[in-house]
Design a protein around this motif. Structure first.
Motif, PDB file in Angstrom:
ATOM      1  N   PRO A 167      69.092  21.426  30.278  1.00  0.00           N
ATOM      2  CA  PRO A 167      70.474  21.531  29.797  1.00  0.00           C
ATOM      3  C   PRO A 167      70.603  22.535  28.656  1.00  0.00           C
ATOM      4  O   PRO A 167      69.822  22.522  27.708  1.00  0.00           O
ATOM      5  N   TYR A 168      71.582  23.406  28.782  1.00  0.00           N
ATOM      6  CA  TYR A 168      71.932  24.356  27.718  1.00  0.00           C
ATOM      7  C   TYR A 168      72.590  23.589  26.578  1.00  0.00           C
ATOM      8  O   TYR A 168      73.074  22.464  26.757  1.00  0.00           O
ATOM      9  N   GLU A 169      72.619  24.180  25.409  1.00  0.00           N
ATOM     10  CA  GLU A 169      73.268  23.509  24.279  1.00  0.00           C
ATOM     11  C   GLU A 169      74.729  23.189  24.610  1.00  0.00           C
ATOM     12  O   GLU A 169      75.470  24.052  25.086  1.00  0.00           O
ATOM     13  N   GLY A 170      75.125  21.946  24.367  1.00  0.00           N
ATOM     14  CA  GLY A 170      76.497  21.536  24.621  1.00  0.00           C
ATOM     15  C   GLY A 170      76.795  21.222  26.063  1.00  0.00           C
ATOM     16  O   GLY A 170      77.962  21.013  26.427  1.00  0.00           O
ATOM     17  N   LEU A 178      66.614  20.665  24.457  1.00  0.00           N
ATOM     18  CA  LEU A 178      65.386  21.146  23.837  1.00  0.00           C
ATOM     19  C   LEU A 178      64.422  20.008  23.521  1.00  0.00           C
ATOM     20  O   LEU A 178      63.199  20.174  23.621  1.00  0.00           O
ATOM     21  N   SER A 179      64.973  18.851  23.164  1.00  0.00           N
ATOM     22  CA  SER A 179      64.091  17.692  22.946  1.00  0.00           C
ATOM     23  C   SER A 179      63.417  17.279  24.245  1.00  0.00           C
ATOM     24  O   SER A 179      62.221  16.950  24.273  1.00  0.00           O
ATOM     25  N   LEU A 180      64.180  17.306  25.312  1.00  0.00           N
ATOM     26  CA  LEU A 180      63.614  16.992  26.624  1.00  0.00           C
ATOM     27  C   LEU A 180      62.529  17.995  26.989  1.00  0.00           C
ATOM     28  O   LEU A 180      61.440  17.612  27.451  1.00  0.00           O
ATOM     29  N   PHE A 181      62.810  19.269  26.786  1.00  0.00           N
ATOM     30  CA  PHE A 181      61.849  20.329  27.077  1.00  0.00           C
ATOM     31  C   PHE A 181      60.572  20.132  26.267  1.00  0.00           C
ATOM     32  O   PHE A 181      59.445  20.154  26.805  1.00  0.00           O
ATOM     33  N   LEU A 185      56.753  19.193  27.558  1.00  0.00           N
ATOM     34  CA  LEU A 185      55.625  20.086  27.279  1.00  0.00           C
ATOM     35  C   LEU A 185      54.457  19.342  26.657  1.00  0.00           C
ATOM     36  O   LEU A 185      53.286  19.655  26.918  1.00  0.00           O
ATOM     37  N   ASN A 186      54.785  18.356  25.824  1.00  0.00           N
ATOM     38  CA  ASN A 186      53.745  17.621  25.107  1.00  0.00           C
ATOM     39  C   ASN A 186      53.179  16.436  25.891  1.00  0.00           C
ATOM     40  O   ASN A 186      52.234  15.796  25.434  1.00  0.00           O
ATOM     41  N   ASP A 187      53.764  16.159  27.046  1.00  0.00           N
ATOM     42  CA  ASP A 187      53.325  15.017  27.848  1.00  0.00           C
ATOM     43  C   ASP A 187      52.576  15.532  29.080  1.00  0.00           C
ATOM     44  O   ASP A 187      53.182  16.108  29.989  1.00  0.00           O
ATOM     45  N   PRO A 188      51.263  15.326  29.163  1.00  0.00           N
ATOM     46  CA  PRO A 188      50.501  15.849  30.305  1.00  0.00           C
ATOM     47  C   PRO A 188      50.845  15.179  31.623  1.00  0.00           C
ATOM     48  O   PRO A 188      50.410  15.642  32.678  1.00  0.00           O
ATOM     49  N   SER A 189      51.635  14.107  31.580  1.00  0.00           N
ATOM     50  CA  SER A 189      52.055  13.439  32.816  1.00  0.00           C
ATOM     51  C   SER A 189      53.533  13.661  33.135  1.00  0.00           C
ATOM     52  O   SER A 189      54.102  12.971  33.975  1.00  0.00           O
ATOM     53  N   GLN A 218      66.810  29.310  17.237  1.00  0.00           N
ATOM     54  CA  GLN A 218      65.626  29.309  16.386  1.00  0.00           C
ATOM     55  C   GLN A 218      64.661  28.203  16.793  1.00  0.00           C
ATOM     56  O   GLN A 218      63.435  28.403  16.818  1.00  0.00           O
ATOM     57  N   ARG A 219      65.215  27.046  17.122  1.00  0.00           N
ATOM     58  CA  ARG A 219      64.373  25.932  17.559  1.00  0.00           C
ATOM     59  C   ARG A 219      63.686  26.259  18.882  1.00  0.00           C
ATOM     60  O   ARG A 219      62.497  25.972  19.070  1.00  0.00           O
ATOM     61  N   LEU A 220      64.423  26.883  19.784  1.00  0.00           N
ATOM     62  CA  LEU A 220      63.841  27.272  21.073  1.00  0.00           C
ATOM     63  C   LEU A 220      62.706  28.261  20.874  1.00  0.00           C
ATOM     64  O   LEU A 220      61.636  28.145  21.489  1.00  0.00           O
ATOM     65  N   GLN A 221      62.906  29.248  19.995  1.00  0.00           N
ATOM     66  CA  GLN A 221      61.848  30.221  19.736  1.00  0.00           C
ATOM     67  C   GLN A 221      60.610  29.532  19.164  1.00  0.00           C
ATOM     68  O   GLN A 221      59.472  29.860  19.537  1.00  0.00           O
ATOM     69  N   THR A 222      60.808  28.577  18.276  1.00  0.00           N
ATOM     70  CA  THR A 222      59.677  27.850  17.691  1.00  0.00           C
ATOM     71  C   THR A 222      58.885  27.110  18.765  1.00  0.00           C
ATOM     72  O   THR A 222      57.645  27.140  18.785  1.00  0.00           O
ATOM     73  N   ILE A 223      59.599  26.446  19.673  1.00  0.00           N
ATOM     74  CA  ILE A 223      58.931  25.733  20.764  1.00  0.00           C
ATOM     75  C   ILE A 223      58.124  26.706  21.615  1.00  0.00           C
ATOM     76  O   ILE A 223      56.962  26.439  21.968  1.00  0.00           O
ATOM     77  N   CYS A 224      58.722  27.838  21.943  1.00  0.00           N
ATOM     78  CA  CYS A 224      58.028  28.836  22.759  1.00  0.00           C
ATOM     79  C   CYS A 224      56.767  29.331  22.064  1.00  0.00           C
ATOM     80  O   CYS A 224      55.702  29.460  22.681  1.00  0.00           O
TER      81      CYS A 224
END
Length: 422
Positions: A167-170, A178-181, A185-189, A218-224
Protein backbone atom coordinates in the motif's frame (compact mmCIF):
# COMPACT_ATOMS: atom_id res chain seq x y z
CA UNK A 1 -16.82 8.65 -41.24
CA UNK A 2 -13.40 10.26 -40.79
CA UNK A 3 -10.07 8.78 -41.83
CA UNK A 4 -9.35 8.26 -38.11
CA UNK A 5 -12.49 6.16 -37.69
CA UNK A 6 -11.69 4.22 -40.87
CA UNK A 7 -8.03 3.51 -40.24
CA UNK A 8 -6.94 4.06 -36.65
CA UNK A 9 -6.99 1.26 -34.10
CA UNK A 10 -9.66 1.09 -31.40
CA UNK A 11 -6.87 1.53 -28.87
CA UNK A 12 -7.00 5.32 -29.31
CA UNK A 13 -8.09 6.97 -26.10
CA UNK A 14 -7.72 10.74 -25.69
CA UNK A 15 -9.34 11.40 -29.06
CA UNK A 16 -12.56 9.84 -27.79
CA UNK A 17 -12.87 12.46 -25.07
CA UNK A 18 -11.78 15.38 -27.25
CA UNK A 19 -13.25 14.57 -30.68
CA UNK A 20 -11.90 17.39 -32.83
CA UNK A 21 -8.97 17.54 -35.22
CA UNK A 22 -6.24 19.83 -33.94
CA UNK A 23 -4.26 21.73 -36.55
CA UNK A 24 -1.71 23.79 -34.64
CA UNK A 25 -0.57 24.76 -31.17
CA UNK A 26 1.33 27.56 -29.46
CA UNK A 27 2.26 28.00 -25.82
CA UNK A 28 -0.70 26.88 -23.71
CA UNK A 29 -3.15 26.79 -26.60
CA UNK A 30 -4.41 24.20 -29.08
CA UNK A 31 -6.26 25.21 -32.27
CA UNK A 32 -8.61 22.99 -34.24
CA UNK A 33 -9.21 23.05 -37.99
CA UNK A 34 -11.87 25.73 -37.55
CA UNK A 35 -9.36 27.85 -35.57
CA UNK A 36 -11.28 27.46 -32.35
CA UNK A 37 -8.74 27.57 -29.55
CA UNK A 38 -8.56 25.45 -26.42
CA UNK A 39 -6.49 25.96 -23.30
CA UNK A 40 -4.33 22.86 -22.93
CA UNK A 41 -4.52 21.53 -19.38
CA UNK A 42 -3.37 18.09 -20.53
CA UNK A 43 0.06 19.14 -21.88
CA UNK A 44 0.86 15.82 -23.48
CA UNK A 45 0.37 14.07 -20.12
CA UNK A 46 3.39 16.01 -18.89
CA UNK A 47 5.43 15.96 -22.10
CA UNK A 48 4.90 19.66 -22.80
CA UNK A 49 5.96 21.35 -19.58
CA UNK A 50 7.47 24.19 -21.60
CA UNK A 51 4.42 24.61 -23.84
CA UNK A 52 3.77 23.96 -27.51
CA UNK A 53 6.35 25.18 -30.03
CA UNK A 54 8.44 27.00 -27.47
CA UNK A 55 10.12 29.71 -29.60
CA UNK A 56 13.54 29.34 -27.96
CA UNK A 57 13.63 25.59 -28.59
CA UNK A 58 12.17 25.94 -32.06
CA UNK A 59 14.86 28.39 -33.20
CA UNK A 60 17.61 26.12 -31.88
CA UNK A 61 16.09 23.05 -33.54
CA UNK A 62 15.55 24.75 -36.92
CA UNK A 63 19.12 26.07 -36.89
CA UNK A 64 20.45 22.61 -36.05
CA UNK A 65 18.47 21.00 -38.89
CA UNK A 66 19.44 23.75 -41.34
CA UNK A 67 23.10 23.05 -40.54
CA UNK A 68 22.64 19.32 -41.27
CA UNK A 69 23.11 18.31 -37.65
CA UNK A 70 23.04 14.59 -36.87
CA UNK A 71 19.48 13.30 -36.53
CA UNK A 72 19.98 9.68 -35.55
CA UNK A 73 23.15 8.30 -34.04
CA UNK A 74 22.41 5.11 -32.06
CA UNK A 75 24.85 5.56 -29.15
CA UNK A 76 27.61 7.19 -31.18
CA UNK A 77 29.10 10.35 -29.71
CA UNK A 78 27.56 13.51 -31.14
CA UNK A 79 27.92 17.20 -30.44
CA UNK A 80 24.24 17.44 -29.48
CA UNK A 81 24.52 14.60 -26.98
CA UNK A 82 27.68 16.04 -25.45
CA UNK A 83 26.06 19.44 -24.98
CA UNK A 84 23.04 17.83 -23.31
CA UNK A 85 25.25 15.88 -20.89
CA UNK A 86 27.20 19.03 -20.03
CA UNK A 87 23.99 21.01 -19.39
CA UNK A 88 22.51 18.21 -17.30
CA UNK A 89 25.62 17.98 -15.16
CA UNK A 90 26.26 21.72 -14.84
CA UNK A 91 22.76 23.01 -14.16
CA UNK A 92 20.93 20.07 -12.60
CA UNK A 93 23.13 17.38 -11.08
CA UNK A 94 26.11 19.28 -9.64
CA UNK A 95 24.07 22.04 -7.94
CA UNK A 96 22.00 19.32 -6.22
CA UNK A 97 25.07 17.27 -5.22
CA UNK A 98 23.84 14.35 -7.33
CA UNK A 99 26.33 11.98 -8.92
CA UNK A 100 24.73 9.90 -11.67
CA UNK A 101 25.79 8.22 -14.88
CA UNK A 102 23.31 8.66 -17.73
CA UNK A 103 21.88 5.78 -19.74
CA UNK A 104 20.06 6.66 -22.95
CA UNK A 105 17.27 4.15 -23.49
CA UNK A 106 14.57 3.76 -26.11
CA UNK A 107 12.59 6.98 -26.45
CA UNK A 108 9.61 6.41 -24.14
CA UNK A 109 9.09 6.32 -20.40
CA UNK A 110 8.33 2.63 -20.31
CA UNK A 111 11.72 1.97 -21.98
CA UNK A 112 13.44 3.77 -19.14
CA UNK A 113 11.49 1.83 -16.50
CA UNK A 114 12.25 -1.49 -18.21
CA UNK A 115 15.94 -0.64 -18.24
CA UNK A 116 16.03 0.37 -14.57
CA UNK A 117 14.21 -2.80 -13.49
CA UNK A 118 16.49 -4.95 -15.62
CA UNK A 119 19.65 -3.32 -14.25
CA UNK A 120 18.44 -3.63 -10.65
CA UNK A 121 17.91 -7.35 -11.16
CA UNK A 122 21.30 -7.74 -12.84
CA UNK A 123 23.18 -5.90 -10.07
CA UNK A 124 21.47 -7.55 -7.10
CA UNK A 125 20.90 -10.96 -8.70
CA UNK A 126 17.33 -10.90 -7.35
CA UNK A 127 14.13 -11.07 -9.38
CA UNK A 128 11.47 -9.54 -7.16
CA UNK A 129 10.66 -5.81 -7.30
CA UNK A 130 8.37 -3.96 -4.91
CA UNK A 131 5.82 -1.54 -6.37
CA UNK A 132 2.87 0.27 -4.84
CA UNK A 133 -0.88 0.44 -5.16
CA UNK A 134 -2.10 2.92 -7.80
CA UNK A 135 1.35 3.16 -9.37
CA UNK A 136 1.69 3.63 -13.13
CA UNK A 137 4.99 2.85 -14.81
CA UNK A 138 4.15 2.01 -18.43
CA UNK A 139 2.47 -0.70 -20.47
CA UNK A 140 5.31 -2.84 -21.85
CA UNK A 141 5.37 -6.14 -19.99
CA UNK A 142 7.98 -5.41 -17.31
CA UNK A 143 6.72 -1.93 -16.52
CA UNK A 144 3.13 -3.13 -16.75
CA UNK A 145 3.79 -5.75 -14.11
CA UNK A 146 4.61 -2.88 -11.72
CA UNK A 147 1.55 -0.87 -12.81
CA UNK A 148 -1.50 -1.25 -10.63
CA UNK A 149 -4.34 -0.25 -12.92
CA UNK A 150 -6.47 -3.25 -13.89
CA UNK A 151 -7.62 -1.67 -17.15
CA UNK A 152 -4.04 -1.55 -18.40
CA UNK A 153 -3.04 -4.85 -16.85
CA UNK A 154 -6.01 -6.50 -18.56
CA UNK A 155 -4.46 -5.84 -21.96
CA UNK A 156 -1.44 -8.02 -21.22
CA UNK A 157 -2.85 -11.43 -22.09
CA UNK A 158 -0.35 -13.17 -19.80
CA UNK A 159 0.40 -13.36 -16.10
CA UNK A 160 2.46 -10.46 -14.80
CA UNK A 161 4.89 -11.58 -12.14
CA UNK A 162 8.01 -10.87 -10.10
CA UNK A 163 6.33 -7.90 -8.41
CA UNK A 164 5.22 -7.59 -4.79
CA UNK A 165 2.80 -4.74 -4.19
CA UNK A 166 2.42 -2.79 -0.97
CA UNK A 167 0.00 0.00 0.00
CA UNK A 168 1.14 3.50 -0.94
CA UNK A 169 0.97 6.19 1.72
CA UNK A 170 -2.66 7.10 2.37
CA UNK A 171 -3.98 4.12 0.42
CA UNK A 172 -6.47 3.23 3.15
CA UNK A 173 -7.23 4.37 6.68
CA UNK A 174 -5.03 2.78 9.33
CA UNK A 175 -2.96 0.89 6.75
CA UNK A 176 0.79 1.40 7.13
CA UNK A 177 2.34 -0.12 4.02
CA UNK A 178 5.93 0.55 5.11
CA UNK A 179 5.44 -1.20 8.45
CA UNK A 180 4.06 -4.19 6.61
CA UNK A 181 6.99 -4.11 4.18
CA UNK A 182 9.56 -3.84 6.97
CA UNK A 183 7.90 -6.56 9.04
CA UNK A 184 7.90 -8.97 6.12
CA UNK A 185 11.55 -8.20 5.32
CA UNK A 186 12.51 -9.04 8.88
CA UNK A 187 10.44 -12.23 9.04
CA UNK A 188 12.12 -15.21 7.30
CA UNK A 189 8.73 -16.94 7.12
CA UNK A 190 6.79 -14.02 5.60
CA UNK A 191 7.03 -15.45 2.10
CA UNK A 192 8.41 -12.19 0.71
CA UNK A 193 11.27 -12.78 -1.72
CA UNK A 194 13.89 -10.16 -0.95
CA UNK A 195 13.47 -7.55 -3.67
CA UNK A 196 16.09 -6.20 -5.99
CA UNK A 197 14.51 -2.77 -5.87
CA UNK A 198 11.59 -0.63 -4.84
CA UNK A 199 9.99 1.32 -7.69
CA UNK A 200 7.73 4.29 -7.02
CA UNK A 201 6.44 7.70 -8.05
CA UNK A 202 6.72 10.34 -5.33
CA UNK A 203 3.49 11.82 -6.73
CA UNK A 204 1.34 9.27 -8.51
CA UNK A 205 0.09 10.82 -11.74
CA UNK A 206 -2.32 8.41 -13.39
CA UNK A 207 -3.07 6.82 -10.02
CA UNK A 208 -4.88 9.92 -8.79
CA UNK A 209 -2.28 12.54 -7.75
CA UNK A 210 -1.46 10.73 -4.51
CA UNK A 211 1.47 12.39 -2.72
CA UNK A 212 4.09 10.64 -0.62
CA UNK A 213 5.18 12.78 2.32
CA UNK A 214 8.83 13.63 2.91
CA UNK A 215 8.80 11.56 6.10
CA UNK A 216 7.38 8.53 4.28
CA UNK A 217 9.99 8.77 1.53
CA UNK A 218 12.81 9.13 4.05
CA UNK A 219 11.56 6.11 5.95
CA UNK A 220 11.35 4.09 2.74
CA UNK A 221 14.92 5.02 1.83
CA UNK A 222 16.11 3.96 5.29
CA UNK A 223 14.42 0.57 4.93
CA UNK A 224 15.99 0.08 1.50
CA UNK A 225 19.46 0.97 2.78
CA UNK A 226 19.16 -1.35 5.77
CA UNK A 227 18.26 -4.28 3.53
CA UNK A 228 20.52 -3.50 0.52
CA UNK A 229 17.52 -2.87 -1.73
CA UNK A 230 17.82 -0.36 -4.57
CA UNK A 231 15.47 2.60 -4.67
CA UNK A 232 14.17 3.65 -8.10
CA UNK A 233 12.16 6.86 -8.46
CA UNK A 234 9.98 7.03 -11.56
CA UNK A 235 10.07 10.78 -12.30
CA UNK A 236 8.73 10.46 -15.82
CA UNK A 237 5.56 12.45 -15.16
CA UNK A 238 6.36 14.18 -11.86
CA UNK A 239 9.85 15.32 -12.88
CA UNK A 240 11.18 18.19 -15.01
CA UNK A 241 9.63 20.79 -12.70
CA UNK A 242 6.07 19.48 -12.61
CA UNK A 243 5.90 19.35 -8.79
CA UNK A 244 7.75 22.64 -8.29
CA UNK A 245 11.37 21.43 -8.25
CA UNK A 246 13.17 19.79 -11.15
CA UNK A 247 13.20 16.39 -9.45
CA UNK A 248 10.06 15.55 -7.52
CA UNK A 249 12.07 13.97 -4.68
CA UNK A 250 14.17 17.05 -3.90
CA UNK A 251 12.10 18.35 -0.94
CA UNK A 252 12.46 15.00 0.85
CA UNK A 253 16.25 14.97 0.69
CA UNK A 254 16.37 11.35 -0.47
CA UNK A 255 18.88 10.26 -3.12
CA UNK A 256 17.48 7.44 -5.27
CA UNK A 257 19.80 4.78 -6.66
CA UNK A 258 18.18 5.28 -10.07
CA UNK A 259 15.85 7.88 -11.55
CA UNK A 260 13.83 7.43 -14.74
CA UNK A 261 13.07 10.51 -16.84
CA UNK A 262 11.15 10.93 -20.08
CA UNK A 263 8.20 13.09 -21.23
CA UNK A 264 9.44 16.69 -20.76
CA UNK A 265 13.14 15.86 -20.52
CA UNK A 266 13.24 16.45 -24.30
CA UNK A 267 11.81 19.95 -23.87
CA UNK A 268 9.91 20.25 -27.13
CA UNK A 269 7.76 17.14 -26.88
CA UNK A 270 10.27 15.09 -28.86
CA UNK A 271 10.72 11.45 -27.75
CA UNK A 272 13.54 10.97 -25.29
CA UNK A 273 14.14 8.90 -22.15
CA UNK A 274 17.05 8.40 -19.80
CA UNK A 275 17.95 6.56 -16.61
CA UNK A 276 20.16 8.25 -14.03
CA UNK A 277 22.28 5.59 -12.32
CA UNK A 278 24.61 5.81 -9.35
CA UNK A 279 28.09 5.12 -10.81
CA UNK A 280 28.72 1.95 -8.80
CA UNK A 281 25.52 0.45 -10.24
CA UNK A 282 26.47 1.06 -13.86
CA UNK A 283 27.39 -2.58 -14.41
CA UNK A 284 26.10 -2.99 -17.97
CA UNK A 285 28.36 -4.70 -20.46
CA UNK A 286 28.69 -2.83 -23.77
CA UNK A 287 25.54 -3.32 -25.83
CA UNK A 288 23.89 -5.48 -23.18
CA UNK A 289 20.84 -3.22 -23.25
CA UNK A 290 20.20 -1.14 -26.33
CA UNK A 291 17.59 0.35 -28.63
CA UNK A 292 17.66 1.81 -32.13
CA UNK A 293 16.18 5.17 -31.17
CA UNK A 294 18.21 6.00 -28.07
CA UNK A 295 20.09 8.66 -30.01
CA UNK A 296 17.43 11.26 -30.90
CA UNK A 297 19.69 14.26 -31.44
CA UNK A 298 16.81 16.64 -32.16
CA UNK A 299 15.59 15.92 -28.64
CA UNK A 300 19.10 16.44 -27.28
CA UNK A 301 19.13 19.92 -28.84
CA UNK A 302 15.82 21.01 -27.31
CA UNK A 303 16.54 19.26 -24.00
CA UNK A 304 19.75 21.26 -23.69
CA UNK A 305 17.93 24.51 -24.44
CA UNK A 306 15.26 23.65 -21.85
CA UNK A 307 17.85 23.15 -19.13
CA UNK A 308 19.93 26.20 -20.05
CA UNK A 309 16.89 28.45 -20.41
CA UNK A 310 14.82 27.46 -17.40
CA UNK A 311 17.06 25.74 -14.84
CA UNK A 312 20.25 27.76 -14.56
CA UNK A 313 18.76 29.72 -11.61
CA UNK A 314 15.64 29.71 -9.39
CA UNK A 315 13.51 32.11 -11.43
CA UNK A 316 11.48 29.47 -13.28
CA UNK A 317 11.09 27.32 -10.16
CA UNK A 318 9.74 30.33 -8.27
CA UNK A 319 7.27 30.99 -11.09
CA UNK A 320 6.00 27.41 -10.93
CA UNK A 321 5.48 27.74 -7.20
CA UNK A 322 3.56 31.01 -7.64
CA UNK A 323 1.23 29.44 -10.21
CA UNK A 324 0.88 26.38 -7.94
CA UNK A 325 -0.33 28.59 -5.10
CA UNK A 326 -2.76 30.32 -7.45
CA UNK A 327 -4.15 26.96 -8.54
CA UNK A 328 -4.40 25.61 -4.99
CA UNK A 329 -6.21 28.70 -3.72
CA UNK A 330 -8.81 28.54 -6.48
CA UNK A 331 -9.42 24.80 -6.10
CA UNK A 332 -9.72 25.17 -2.33
CA UNK A 333 -12.45 27.79 -2.83
CA UNK A 334 -14.35 25.47 -5.18
CA UNK A 335 -13.95 22.54 -2.78
CA UNK A 336 -15.51 24.55 0.03
CA UNK A 337 -18.32 25.82 -2.20
CA UNK A 338 -19.38 22.39 -3.54
CA UNK A 339 -18.90 19.81 -0.75
CA UNK A 340 -21.51 17.45 -2.20
CA UNK A 341 -19.62 17.27 -5.51
CA UNK A 342 -15.98 17.29 -4.39
CA UNK A 343 -14.22 15.36 -1.61
CA UNK A 344 -10.64 16.69 -1.43
CA UNK A 345 -7.71 18.34 -3.17
CA UNK A 346 -4.82 16.23 -4.38
CA UNK A 347 -1.31 16.57 -5.78
CA UNK A 348 1.53 19.07 -5.54
CA UNK A 349 2.94 21.90 -7.66
CA UNK A 350 1.34 22.12 -11.09
CA UNK A 351 0.35 18.49 -10.70
CA UNK A 352 -2.82 19.14 -8.72
CA UNK A 353 -6.41 18.01 -8.95
CA UNK A 354 -9.75 17.94 -7.24
CA UNK A 355 -11.44 14.64 -6.43
CA UNK A 356 -15.13 14.11 -7.08
CA UNK A 357 -17.24 11.78 -4.98
CA UNK A 358 -18.10 9.94 -8.21
CA UNK A 359 -15.91 9.22 -11.22
CA UNK A 360 -18.72 9.88 -13.69
CA UNK A 361 -18.99 13.42 -12.33
CA UNK A 362 -15.30 14.08 -13.02
CA UNK A 363 -15.74 12.83 -16.58
CA UNK A 364 -18.75 15.08 -17.07
CA UNK A 365 -16.82 18.09 -15.79
CA UNK A 366 -14.01 17.29 -18.22
CA UNK A 367 -16.49 17.24 -21.09
CA UNK A 368 -18.09 20.53 -19.99
CA UNK A 369 -14.65 22.14 -19.84
CA UNK A 370 -13.97 20.94 -23.37
CA UNK A 371 -17.22 22.48 -24.60
CA UNK A 372 -16.07 25.75 -23.01
CA UNK A 373 -12.64 25.68 -24.63
CA UNK A 374 -10.29 23.71 -22.35
CA UNK A 375 -8.74 20.26 -22.64
CA UNK A 376 -8.47 18.62 -19.21
CA UNK A 377 -8.40 14.96 -18.25
CA UNK A 378 -9.16 12.78 -15.23
CA UNK A 379 -7.06 10.39 -13.13
CA UNK A 380 -7.43 7.98 -10.24
CA UNK A 381 -8.62 4.43 -9.67
CA UNK A 382 -12.15 5.43 -10.69
CA UNK A 383 -11.14 8.41 -12.85
CA UNK A 384 -12.57 10.54 -10.07
CA UNK A 385 -9.89 13.26 -10.02
CA UNK A 386 -10.02 16.24 -12.40
CA UNK A 387 -6.32 16.66 -13.18
CA UNK A 388 -4.88 20.15 -13.78
CA UNK A 389 -1.78 19.66 -15.91
CA UNK A 390 -1.17 22.93 -17.70
CA UNK A 391 2.23 23.79 -19.20
CA UNK A 392 4.60 25.14 -16.57
CA UNK A 393 5.21 28.29 -18.60
CA UNK A 394 1.55 29.34 -18.22
CA UNK A 395 1.01 32.98 -17.29
CA UNK A 396 -1.03 34.14 -14.32
CA UNK A 397 -3.71 35.43 -16.71
CA UNK A 398 -3.90 32.20 -18.71
CA UNK A 399 -4.14 30.10 -15.57
CA UNK A 400 -6.94 32.33 -14.34
CA UNK A 401 -8.73 31.82 -17.68
CA UNK A 402 -8.53 28.07 -17.23
CA UNK A 403 -9.72 28.24 -13.65
CA UNK A 404 -12.67 30.38 -14.66
CA UNK A 405 -13.59 27.84 -17.34
CA UNK A 406 -13.51 25.12 -14.70
CA UNK A 407 -15.59 27.22 -12.30
CA UNK A 408 -18.17 27.77 -15.03
CA UNK A 409 -18.24 24.04 -15.81
CA UNK A 410 -18.82 23.28 -12.12
CA UNK A 411 -21.65 25.82 -12.01
CA UNK A 412 -23.27 24.34 -15.12
CA UNK A 413 -22.93 20.82 -13.76
CA UNK A 414 -24.45 21.81 -10.44
CA UNK A 415 -27.39 23.46 -12.20
CA UNK A 416 -27.97 20.34 -14.29
CA UNK A 417 -27.92 18.18 -11.16
CA UNK A 418 -30.46 20.43 -9.45
CA UNK A 419 -32.74 20.36 -12.52
CA UNK A 420 -32.61 16.57 -12.64
CA UNK A 421 -33.46 16.36 -8.94
CA UNK A 422 -36.46 18.70 -9.19
Amino acid sequence: MTIFQQQESNVQSYARNFPVTFARAKGCWLYDEQERRYLDFLAGAGSLNYGHNNPIFKRALLEYIENDGITHSLDLHSTAKGEFLEALKTHLLTPRNLDYKVQFTGPTGTNAVESAMKLARKVTKRANIVAFTNGFHGVSYGALSATGNQHHRGGAGISLGNITRFPYEGYADNVDGLSLFETQLNDPSSGLDKPAAVLLETVQGEGGLNVASNAWLQRLQTICHQHQILLIVDDIQAGCGRTGTFFSFEPSGIVPDMVTLSKSIGGYGLPMAIVLIKPELDQWKPGEHNGTFRGNNHAFVTATKAIETYWKNDEFQNSIQARSQQLHHHLHTILQSYPTLFSKLKGRGLMQGIACHQGEHAHRLSQLCFSLGMVIETAGAHDEVVKFFCPLIISETELEQGLQIFAKAVHLFNDQQLQQAS
